[in-house]
Motif scaffolding. Structure first.
Motif, short mmCIF file in Angstrom:
data_model
loop_
_atom_site.label_atom_id
_atom_site.label_comp_id
_atom_site.label_asym_id
_atom_site.label_seq_id
_atom_site.Cartn_x
_atom_site.Cartn_y
_atom_site.Cartn_z
N ARG A 35 0.85 -1.19 0.00
CA ARG A 35 0.00 0.00 0.00
C ARG A 35 0.89 1.24 0.00
O ARG A 35 1.76 1.37 0.85
CB ARG A 35 -0.88 -0.01 1.24
N GLU A 38 0.58 7.29 0.59
CA GLU A 38 -0.53 8.25 0.44
C GLU A 38 -1.89 7.58 0.57
O GLU A 38 -2.91 8.26 0.72
CB GLU A 38 -0.43 9.02 -0.88
N GLU A 39 -1.93 6.25 0.50
CA GLU A 39 -3.18 5.50 0.64
C GLU A 39 -3.33 4.86 2.02
O GLU A 39 -4.20 4.02 2.23
CB GLU A 39 -3.25 4.41 -0.44
N ALA A 40 -2.48 5.24 2.96
CA ALA A 40 -2.46 4.60 4.28
C ALA A 40 -3.81 4.70 5.00
O ALA A 40 -4.23 3.76 5.68
CB ALA A 40 -1.36 5.20 5.14
N ASP A 41 -4.49 5.81 4.85
CA ASP A 41 -5.76 6.02 5.56
C ASP A 41 -6.98 5.70 4.70
O ASP A 41 -8.10 5.85 5.15
CB ASP A 41 -5.86 7.48 6.04
N ASN A 42 -6.76 5.25 3.48
CA ASN A 42 -7.86 4.98 2.57
C ASN A 42 -8.32 3.53 2.72
O ASN A 42 -7.62 2.59 2.33
CB ASN A 42 -7.42 5.25 1.13
N ASP A 43 -9.50 3.33 3.31
CA ASP A 43 -10.02 1.98 3.51
C ASP A 43 -10.55 1.37 2.22
O ASP A 43 -10.78 0.16 2.15
CB ASP A 43 -11.15 2.00 4.56
#
Length: 148
Positions: A35, A38-43
């Motif tokens: 992952r 920048e997508e760490a918080d995107n579920d």
């Protein structure tokens, strides 16, 4: 396209499991996609499809002797090496080539490199006029450090 590559990969996987007892992932050992930060918080993040391309070449270490024919695992490094060879070629010739090196073109260059390194190696390249057959062959010759 990716759908065809996935179909072919699945066919190879099934045939290898049936005939050899091992599957594609066991032989190729593809890493799981990571992952991006920048997508760490995107579920809702979905990893890209695992349609990996096997690319082999002996040009990843320019000037190496003996040349080592091996699998290319780092695509960004591969693109850098190919674009650097293109820049070197353009700097030495009177007819520079303006090429965009996308993955399909790089795969074709890799195949041409493999063929021209063989003793008496030759290939019949098919395509419509302007599709890049001559340009990719010139680039492959430059990657292999041949002089035209």
């Amino acid at each position: 396209n990716n759908e065809d590559r996935e179909w072919f990969r699945n066919l190879i996987d099934a045939t290898a499991k049936e005939k050899l007892g091992v599957g594609w992932d066991e032989v190729v050992s593809l890493p799981e996609p990571k992952r991006p930060p920048e997508e760490a918080d995107n579920d809702d993040w979905v990893p890209p499809p695992r349609v990996d391309r096997l690319i082999y070449g002996d040009y990843m270490i320019p000037g190496a002797e003996p040349r080592v024919y091996q699998r290319v695992k780092d695509r960004s490094e591969l693109q850098r090496v190919v674009e650097e060879a293109l820049d070197d070629y353009n700097g030495e010739t009177t007819a520079p080539m303006k090429l965009v090196m996308f993955l399909d073109a790089i795969e074709h260059v890799s195949r041409i490199c493999r063929v021209i390194r063989l003793p008496l190696g030759n290939a019949l390249l098919l395509g419509v006029g302007g599709s890049g057959r001559q340009s990719l062959t010139r680039l492959a010759a430059a990657l292999e450090e041949f002089h035209l």
